[in-house]
Design an enzyme around this catalytic site. Structure first.
Site, PDB file in Angstrom:
ATOM      1  N   GLU A 181       0.822  -1.209   0.000  1.00 30.53           N
ATOM      2  CA  GLU A 181       0.000   0.000   0.000  1.00 30.53           C
ATOM      3  C   GLU A 181       0.853   1.255   0.000  1.00 30.53           C
ATOM      4  OE1 GLU A 181      -2.814  -1.951   3.395  1.00 30.53           O
ATOM      5  OE2 GLU A 181      -2.416   0.181   3.482  1.00 30.53           O
TER       6      GLU A 181
ATOM      7  N   CYS B 156       3.943  -5.596  16.387  1.00 28.28           N
ATOM      8  CA  CYS B 156       3.332  -4.702  17.376  1.00 28.28           C
ATOM      9  C   CYS B 156       1.858  -5.094  17.535  1.00 28.28           C
ATOM     10  CB  CYS B 156       3.448  -3.256  16.923  1.00 28.28           C
ATOM     11  SG  CYS B 156       5.158  -2.747  16.676  1.00 28.28           S
TER      12      CYS B 156
ATOM     13  N   CYS C  79      -1.062  -3.257  15.501  1.00 26.54           N
ATOM     14  CA  CYS C  79      -0.839  -2.909  14.087  1.00 26.54           C
ATOM     15  C   CYS C  79      -1.284  -4.002  13.130  1.00 26.54           C
ATOM     16  CB  CYS C  79       0.638  -2.596  13.872  1.00 26.54           C
ATOM     17  SG  CYS C  79       1.052  -2.231  12.166  1.00 26.54           S
TER      18      CYS C  79
ATOM     19  N   GLY D 289       5.625  -2.262   6.993  1.00 26.14           N
ATOM     20  CA  GLY D 289       7.012  -2.716   7.123  1.00 26.14           C
ATOM     21  C   GLY D 289       7.836  -1.908   8.093  1.00 26.14           C
ATOM     22  N   GLU D 290       8.967  -2.468   8.463  1.00 22.57           N
ATOM     23  CA  GLU D 290       9.921  -1.772   9.333  1.00 22.57           C
ATOM     24  C   GLU D 290      11.119  -1.387   8.474  1.00 22.57           C
ATOM     25  OE1 GLU D 290      10.429  -0.344  12.343  1.00 22.57           O
ATOM     26  OE2 GLU D 290      12.391   0.004  11.472  1.00 22.57           O
TER      27      GLU D 290
ATOM     28  N   SER E 150      10.459   6.301   9.524  1.00 24.90           N
ATOM     29  CA  SER E 150       9.900   5.995  10.840  1.00 24.90           C
ATOM     30  C   SER E 150      10.315   4.584  11.257  1.00 24.90           C
ATOM     31  CB  SER E 150       8.379   6.079  10.768  1.00 24.90           C
ATOM     32  OG  SER E 150       7.793   5.615  11.967  1.00 24.90           O
TER      33      SER E 150
ATOM     34  N   HIS F 276       5.321   5.192  21.641  1.00 27.08           N
ATOM     35  CA  HIS F 276       4.012   4.658  22.062  1.00 27.08           C
ATOM     36  C   HIS F 276       3.869   4.289  23.536  1.00 27.08           C
ATOM     37  CE1 HIS F 276       3.447   4.781  17.828  1.00 27.08           C
ATOM     38  NE2 HIS F 276       3.779   3.549  17.537  1.00 27.08           N
TER      39      HIS F 276
ATOM     40  N   CYS G 216      -1.883   2.079   8.524  1.00 30.47           N
ATOM     41  CA  CYS G 216      -0.870   1.087   8.255  1.00 30.47           C
ATOM     42  C   CYS G 216      -1.398  -0.325   7.972  1.00 30.47           C
ATOM     43  CB  CYS G 216       0.003   1.091   9.515  1.00 30.47           C
ATOM     44  SG  CYS G 216       1.589   0.383   9.332  1.00 30.47           S
TER      45      CYS G 216
HETATM   46  N1  SAH Z   1       7.467   0.143  11.202  1.00 29.91           N
HETATM   47  C1  SAH Z   1       7.673   1.543  11.305  1.00 29.91           C
HETATM   48  C2  SAH Z   1       6.991   2.331  10.206  1.00 29.91           C
HETATM   49  C3  SAH Z   1       5.642   1.856   9.768  1.00 29.91           C
HETATM   50  S1  SAH Z   1       4.354   1.986  10.982  1.00 29.91           S
HETATM   51  C4  SAH Z   1       7.212   2.034  12.675  1.00 29.91           C
HETATM   52  O1  SAH Z   1       6.613   1.258  13.418  1.00 29.91           O
HETATM   53  O2  SAH Z   1       7.507   3.187  12.989  1.00 29.91           O
HETATM   54  C5  SAH Z   1       4.039   3.726  10.924  1.00 29.91           C
HETATM   55  C6  SAH Z   1       3.305   4.266  12.115  1.00 29.91           C
HETATM   56  O3  SAH Z   1       1.929   3.868  12.081  1.00 29.91           O
HETATM   57  C7  SAH Z   1       3.862   3.767  13.439  1.00 29.91           C
HETATM   58  O4  SAH Z   1       4.058   4.839  14.329  1.00 29.91           O
HETATM   59  C8  SAH Z   1       2.777   2.840  13.892  1.00 29.91           C
HETATM   60  O5  SAH Z   1       2.806   2.688  15.271  1.00 29.91           O
HETATM   61  C9  SAH Z   1       1.544   3.506  13.390  1.00 29.91           C
HETATM   62  N2  SAH Z   1       0.349   2.656  13.373  1.00 29.91           N
HETATM   63  C10 SAH Z   1       0.258   1.325  13.256  1.00 29.91           C
HETATM   64  N3  SAH Z   1      -1.018   0.902  13.312  1.00 29.91           N
HETATM   65  C11 SAH Z   1      -1.780   2.017  13.469  1.00 29.91           C
HETATM   66  C12 SAH Z   1      -3.174   2.254  13.594  1.00 29.91           C
HETATM   67  N4  SAH Z   1      -4.067   1.261  13.556  1.00 29.91           N
HETATM   68  N5  SAH Z   1      -3.599   3.532  13.760  1.00 29.91           N
HETATM   69  C13 SAH Z   1      -2.712   4.555  13.777  1.00 29.91           C
HETATM   70  N6  SAH Z   1      -1.385   4.399  13.650  1.00 29.91           N
HETATM   71  C14 SAH Z   1      -0.908   3.142  13.499  1.00 29.91           C
HETATM   72 FE1  SF4 Z   2       5.122  -2.331  14.406  1.00 25.50          FE
HETATM   73 FE2  SF4 Z   2       5.597  -0.571  12.442  1.00 25.50          FE
HETATM   74 FE3  SF4 Z   2       5.734  -3.215  11.975  1.00 25.50          FE
HETATM   75 FE4  SF4 Z   2       3.375  -2.105  12.430  1.00 25.50          FE
HETATM   76  S1  SF4 Z   2       4.708  -1.690  10.707  1.00 25.50           S
HETATM   77  S2  SF4 Z   2       4.149  -4.038  13.308  1.00 25.50           S
HETATM   78  S3  SF4 Z   2       3.914  -0.504  13.896  1.00 25.50           S
HETATM   79  S4  SF4 Z   2       7.041  -2.039  13.352  1.00 25.50           S
END
Ligand code: SAH
Ligand code: SF4
Length: 340
Positions: A89, A113, A116, A156-157, A188, A213, A330
């Protein structure tokens, strides 16, 4: 076959040198792709027919397949299919200061996480640089406008795919290419500590955002598995190194989950943790999903958390809610498609 979009200008120059061609030809091809947006080698009119054929036999210059698009007033959400059928996406957001795109860095995510959607589906593979570059090309072609900033905050990370992300950044930052200014590019991370040090040592003025967080290890361990590998004190130490080295302000992302991490005690603890650091906190309203039990904090609670941080001298903003109604958080669109 390599995708041409995986190549930085210097990689292309090396390739041209290796086949005995002039270096400036690389520049011409780069400009066709990124300035004129001509992707068929046979249409690159200042390249000889012979070289066009050679390029076409060596490189794939196809874009992505648009599988689905959801639009609302301020956002477009795109579901793209990669050449191996995997889905990713990207989201376009219209801000008052310009257009930004949020790109994915992996197919799924292994960080797991608990809140997520991207982490709910395990990582299938890393994205190659060119697959990230093409998310931007696809969106610009769709809207026929140029975007001004890029955030690597999709599925993704990014720091679990470090080299491809840095290569992607060099490609889109190149002045002869898409030319997105480094200060308009933000990565991020959930806190992959060794890569924060690497990122600090890159010679480029891009931005860093950290998904924190939670203000303590007990809570953060529950929300983010990665905290067991890299606990808060190690993350903070790495951030301090980054800030010292780059002189850049770091964004701290803080998702507000009702009755989990949105209490006054959490705000105080967070303020204490971040005291005297060159950071600002971006409070993120949680985008609820049908699969995960967390609830978003109500507006009053968000405002209270915000006020508490402010009072304690922390720079803080509240992220505008984008596209909650179009599955813009995400990984949601991909998850709903993959699970069909
Ligand atoms: N993996 C990286 C980048 C992708 S996630 C990271 O975790 O930073 C990008 C952001 O979206 C992160 O801050 C994550 O915590 C947040 N995120 C994930 N699920 C979400 C949701 N359902 N609502 C709002 N933000 C969310
Ligand atoms: Fe966690 Fe970012 Fe991966 Fe979602 S995309 S599982 S927030 S590290």
């Amino acid at each position: 076959m390599d995708s041409i979009f995986d190549y930085k200008l210097s990689d292309m120059q090396n390739y041209f040198a290796s086949i005995g061609e002039k270096k400036y030809k690389a520049r011409q091809v780069f400009e066709w792709l990124y300035k004129k947006r001509v992707f068929e080698f046979s249409n690159m009119s200042n390249i000889s027919k012979e070289l066009q054929a050679k390029l076409a036999n060596t490189f794939d210059s196809s874009l992505l397949i648009l599988r689905k698009k959801q639009t609302s007033a301020l956002t477009n959400k795109y579901l793209f299919e990669l050449s191996d059928g995997n889905l990713i996406e990207a989201v376009l957001m219209r801000h008052d200061y310009g257009l930004s795109v949020c790109v994915s860095s992996q197919v799924g995510c292994n960080m797991g996480c608990s809140f997520c959607e991207s982490g709910r589906l395990k990582k299938v593979r890393d994205l190659k640089s060119g697959e990230i570059v093409r998310q931007i090309l696809m969106i610009e072609a769709d809207i026929k406008e140029r975007i001004s900033s890029v955030v690597v905050m999709g599925i993704g990370e990014p720091f679990d795919n470090y080299d491809n992300i840095m290569n992607f950044i060099r490609i889109i930052n190149d002045n002869l290419g898409i030319a997105i200014g480094a200060r308009h590019i933000t990565v991020s991370t959930s806190g992959v500590v060794p890569r924060i040090y690497d990122y600090a040592n890159e010679d480029i003025q891009t931005n860093l955002a950290l998904s924190l967080h939670a203000p303590n290890n007990i809570l953060r361990n529950k929300l983010m598995k990665i905290n067991r590998a890299y606990p808060i004190d190690e993350v903070m130490k790495a951030l301090k190194f980054y800030i010292e080295k780059t002189n850049r302000r770091v964004t701290i992302e803080y998702l507000l989950l009702a009755d989990v991490n949105d209490t006054t005690d959490c705000a105080k603890e967070l303020a204490h943790l971040l005291k005297n650091m060159n950071v600002y906190v971006n409070l993120i309203p949680y985008n609820e999903t049908s699969h995960i039990e967390y609830k978003k904090s109500d507006n009053n609670q968000v405002m209270k958390f915000y006020d508490n941080l402010k009072k304690l001298g922390i720079n803080v903003t509240i992220r505008r809610e984008f596209g909650g109604n179009i599955d813009a958080a995400c990984g949601q669109l991909r998850a709903s498609e993959v699970e069909k």
